[in-house]
Each structure stands twice: as C-alpha cells, then as structure tokens.
Design a protein around this motif. Sequence first.
Motif, PDB file in Angstrom:
ATOM      1  N   VAL A   1       0.837  -1.205   0.000  1.00  0.00           N
ATOM      2  CA  VAL A   1       0.000   0.000   0.000  1.00  0.00           C
ATOM      3  C   VAL A   1       0.868   1.251   0.000  1.00  0.00           C
ATOM      4  O   VAL A   1       0.579   2.231  -0.702  1.00  0.00           O
ATOM      5  N   TYR A   2       1.943   1.232   0.758  1.00  0.00           N
ATOM      6  CA  TYR A   2       2.841   2.396   0.821  1.00  0.00           C
ATOM      7  C   TYR A   2       3.480   2.663  -0.545  1.00  0.00           C
ATOM      8  O   TYR A   2       3.473   3.800  -1.041  1.00  0.00           O
ATOM      9  N   LYS A   3       3.999   1.590  -1.175  1.00  0.00           N
ATOM     10  CA  LYS A   3       4.614   1.743  -2.511  1.00  0.00           C
ATOM     11  C   LYS A   3       3.563   2.159  -3.539  1.00  0.00           C
ATOM     12  O   LYS A   3       3.833   2.951  -4.449  1.00  0.00           O
ATOM     13  N   MET A   4       2.368   1.609  -3.409  1.00  0.00           N
ATOM     14  CA  MET A   4       1.259   1.980  -4.292  1.00  0.00           C
ATOM     15  C   MET A   4       0.998   3.479  -4.212  1.00  0.00           C
ATOM     16  O   MET A   4       0.808   4.150  -5.234  1.00  0.00           O
ATOM     17  N   CYS A   5       0.985   4.009  -3.000  1.00  0.00           N
ATOM     18  CA  CYS A   5       0.734   5.444  -2.804  1.00  0.00           C
ATOM     19  C   CYS A   5       1.828   6.297  -3.430  1.00  0.00           C
ATOM     20  O   CYS A   5       1.557   7.353  -4.001  1.00  0.00           O
ATOM     21  N   GLN A   6       3.065   5.836  -3.323  1.00  0.00           N
ATOM     22  CA  GLN A   6       4.173   6.567  -3.961  1.00  0.00           C
ATOM     23  C   GLN A   6       3.962   6.662  -5.472  1.00  0.00           C
ATOM     24  O   GLN A   6       4.138   7.732  -6.068  1.00  0.00           O
ATOM     25  N   ILE A   7       3.560   5.550  -6.070  1.00  0.00           N
ATOM     26  CA  ILE A   7       3.339   5.527  -7.530  1.00  0.00           C
ATOM     27  C   ILE A   7       2.141   6.398  -7.910  1.00  0.00           C
ATOM     28  O   ILE A   7       2.185   7.128  -8.903  1.00  0.00           O
ATOM     29  N   LEU A   8       1.072   6.329  -7.120  1.00  0.00           N
ATOM     30  CA  LEU A   8      -0.111   7.149  -7.417  1.00  0.00           C
ATOM     31  C   LEU A   8       0.234   8.642  -7.365  1.00  0.00           C
ATOM     32  O   LEU A   8      -0.232   9.421  -8.200  1.00  0.00           O
ATOM     33  N   VAL A   9       1.034   9.042  -6.404  1.00  0.00           N
ATOM     34  CA  VAL A   9       1.440  10.453  -6.289  1.00  0.00           C
ATOM     35  C   VAL A   9       2.356  10.843  -7.446  1.00  0.00           C
ATOM     36  O   VAL A   9       2.164  11.883  -8.084  1.00  0.00           O
TER      37      VAL A   9
END
Length: 211
Positions: free
Chosen positions: A89-97
């Motif tokens: 989830v943390y890495k996902m958020c980095q990519i989304l941003v």
Amino acid sequence: MNKQKRIEILTRLRDDNPHPETELEYSSPFELLVAVTLSAQATDVGVNKATRKLFPVANTPQGILDLGLEGLRDYIKTIGLFNSKANNVYKMCQILVERHGSEVPENREALEALPGVGRKTANVVLNTAFGWPTIAVDTHIFRVSNRTKFAMGKDVVEVEKKLEKVVPKEFKVDVHHWLILHGRYVCTARKPKCGSCLIEDLCEFKDKVDS
C-alpha cells in the motif's frame, strides 16, 4: 447449464437484491483500492475494523505517505499478512502520487502495475468504483460457479472467461456482487444452505443439502 436457466438465476438474484454493493466500507476509489488490497486472505469485517480507524486519519495517497510505513502498519496490524500489505500500500501510494496525480487510474494495465494489485483487485476497482462490467472471481464466485454448474472452470481465470461469455450484458455490472454474497451467506463452503436457497430448483449441484 443452458442460457434460459442462467437468465432465470440472474433474474431471481437481481429481484432479491436490485442494487448490490460490496461489504467493504469506502467513500472514494482510493479508499476502495486500499480496502480491496487489504482484503486478500482476510475478511471484509476485519478490513472494515482497521479502515474505520485508518481512513479518518489518512484516506489519500499523500495522507498514507505522511503517516509513514510504520504508522500504516500500526493501523492495519490486526489484518493477516499486514507487513507485506503495508509495504504494498505504501509503494502503491508513492506511484499514485508520482505517476497518476494522486488519482486511481481507470485503466486495467495501470492498476495491475501497482504493488499488491492483481487481476482480481483491478476488476473489483473497475467494477465497483467506475461501473465497468468486469467480473472479479474470488473463492466464493469460483465455488458457486462450479457447484451450481453456472460457469465451470478449473481456475479463477477460466471461470472469469466463462462468466464473461455466458452472462448477458444487462447483468454484468452486478453479477460479481450477487455471486459473492450468495457464496458468503447461502452457498457456503462447508455446508450449502440449499433448503433456503432461492435458486435451488435451478442449481445443478447433485449433492444438495436440506437446511
């Protein structure tokens, strides 16, 4: 199973529940994406308990990043596999941003490129957040489709392809929810509740149980 019988099954499920919804609690595509990612090998009830505390504090990609990986772990530690899920989830958020302007992409390829997001999760998000006629096959749908003989297949991809082929367009957006709920509460894994099933007379399962 023939087409006429399938249409009757879908019609009864629709009449019983005209506007089915996921049991995961969410208020945005991002919240749904996180909840579905956390729900792998976990119950919706367990995920909802965690996200009821998490989302009021952090319900955007940047919000999760501001919380930090350790902070995120603390909120979801009651969910199975929480360490790997927190990392995803943390890495996902980095990519989304970084790549998507903090928005959940309405695109299968982009969704499946996110950490922790496979075909099933992408299908759920496209269907539930964006109204696509995609069919996500989980253990409940796989069991119900094979047990009733509605759409048989040896794995989830095969069942998904069969459902795509045999479910008429008018039922496609909601069929995923109907089958999940049916499998969760009626056509249960250990002992199906055939006696109280609204499609018992149409189902082709040979070992029906009086209940």
